[in-house]
Enzyme design. Structure first.
Site, short mmCIF file in Angstrom:
data_model
loop_
_atom_site.label_atom_id
_atom_site.label_comp_id
_atom_site.label_asym_id
_atom_site.label_seq_id
_atom_site.Cartn_x
_atom_site.Cartn_y
_atom_site.Cartn_z
N LYS A 165 41.59 78.65 110.87
CA LYS A 165 42.20 79.98 110.99
C LYS A 165 41.20 80.94 111.66
CE LYS A 165 45.10 81.72 107.97
NZ LYS A 165 46.45 81.69 108.55
N1 PMP Z 1 50.29 77.53 110.75
C1 PMP Z 1 49.74 78.70 111.08
C2 PMP Z 1 49.47 78.99 112.52
C3 PMP Z 1 49.45 79.65 110.09
O1 PMP Z 1 48.90 80.82 110.42
C4 PMP Z 1 49.76 79.36 108.74
C5 PMP Z 1 49.46 80.38 107.67
N2 PMP Z 1 48.18 80.22 107.16
C6 PMP Z 1 50.31 78.12 108.44
C7 PMP Z 1 50.57 77.22 109.47
C8 PMP Z 1 50.60 77.72 107.02
O2 PMP Z 1 49.39 77.49 106.35
P1 PMP Z 1 49.28 77.72 104.77
O3 PMP Z 1 50.38 76.96 104.16
O4 PMP Z 1 47.93 77.19 104.43
O5 PMP Z 1 49.40 79.18 104.55
#
Ligand code: PMP
Length: 320
Positions: A165
């Site tokens: 991220k």
């Molecule tokens: N893909 C992206 C690009 C995201 O920003 C997120 C949000 N964090 C997710 C998938 C889902 O990840 P998570 O379930 O860990 O929030």
């Protein structure tokens, strides 16, 4: 996940900034900050879910979020003076200090805090860590999504790795989300450089086909989502479904029985239409509906079997 109407707890008052809990309005950075210019930070989005009966905010999979943040720190050479345990402890304390009695979003950010704008090397720059919490309800604005295939492609690993991220990478998501919402859709689905399905702008994607739950491999430039992993676990272990990670062609989505998006902010939300074509019969399907209900019970701490995924923070312990 009910939301308390208590005005006293509807605003966060404190942030964690430069190693201290400070009033939110004092948590300010200089315009010279490296991360502001170049996106040199990694962040997390974590949910705290209010359980009215227990009068507790349950923070979902806190450790896993910080494990991902610390992986991002390694890539971006962000040396922050906190261990995984420290980060979890600081987060619980901030949530308790802010006295939230409602669903919240927790946003940690590790970033290049050096006040130095003309420097493109990571190794010479100091880093810091900051954390805020805000009340947070429905993110996508709809419980059944109309999506489009984005004209923007998901960034490829040799450009900026989508498996972390990284703050700057979110310009890619923001371009896609902006295009989709200006076009009247709820969310964008991005393809990767090869034209295969990658993910939503801020969510992972699943489809149901022939009774199997299928999601793109991470190598197709999807984030290793914590909700993705949770949903795969629940489908396999609670519904006895076969879960498959593989490359998905764009056309497979139009023909799928069900499609859903998953993410911390988005929870698990069914997609009912893609590029003006109904998915299945154009209504949330049985697998999405079952998984969604199970997921909500788990994240709010109502399923004792999965309570180990929920870190409690009690506003009544507030130290302010
Ligand atoms: N893909 C992206 C690009 C995201 O920003 C997120 C949000 N964090 C997710 C998938 C889902 O990840 P998570 O379930 O860990 O929030």
């Amino acid at each position: 996940m009910t939301t308390s109407k208590s005005a006293a707890s509807s605003q966060a008052h404190y942030a964690f900034f430069k190693g201290q809990y400070v009033p939110l309005q004092e948590a300010k950075v200089s315009v010279m900050t490296h991360a502001l210019h170049y996106g040199t930070g990694v962040f997390e989005g974590i949910r705290g879910n209010w359980n009215q009966e227990k009068e507790t905010v349950y923070i979902f999979r806190l450790r896993e979020h910080y494990q991902r943040l610390l992986r991002g720190c390694r890539l971006l050479m962000l040396n922050i003076p906190y261990t995984l345990d420290d980060l979890c402890r600081i987060t619980v304390e901030l949530v308790e200090r802010n006295g939230h009695c409602q669903d919240i979003y927790i946003r940690p950010l590790a970033y290049k805090s050096a006040e130095m704008v003309a420097n493109l090397r990571l190794q010479d720059l100091v880093s810091d860590f900051t954390l805020v919490t805000v009340p947070f309800g429905n993110y996508l604005g709809s419980d059944r999504l109309r999506c489009c295939t984005s004209s923007w492609r998901r960034v490829d690993d040799p450009m900026i790795p989508a498996r972390l991220k990284i703050a700057g990478i979110y310009v890619n998501s923001i371009l896609a989300k902006t295009e989709a919402t200006l076009g009247g859709y709820d969310e964008a689905i991005l393809l990767n450089q090869d034209g295969h399905v990658s993910e939503g702008s801020g969510e992972n994607l699943f489809m149901v086909s022939d009774g199997r739950l299928i999601t793109p491999v991470l190598e197709d430039n999807a984030l290793p989502g914590i909700t993705r992993e949770t949903v795969m676990h629940l489908a396999q272990n609670e519904l006895g479904m076969e879960v498959v990670e593989r490359t998905i062609d764009r056309s497979e989505l139009y023909l799928a029985d069900e499609v859903m998006l998953t993410g911390t902010a988005a929870h698990l939300t069914p997609v009912i239409e893609l590029d003006h074509r109904p998915i299945g019969d154009g209504k949330p399907g049985p697998v999405s509906t079952k998984l969604q209900k199970m997921y909500f019970d788990v994240v709010v701490g109502r399923n004792p079997k999965y309570l180990h995924w929920c870190t409690p923070a009690s506003p009544k312990l507030a130290r302010v």
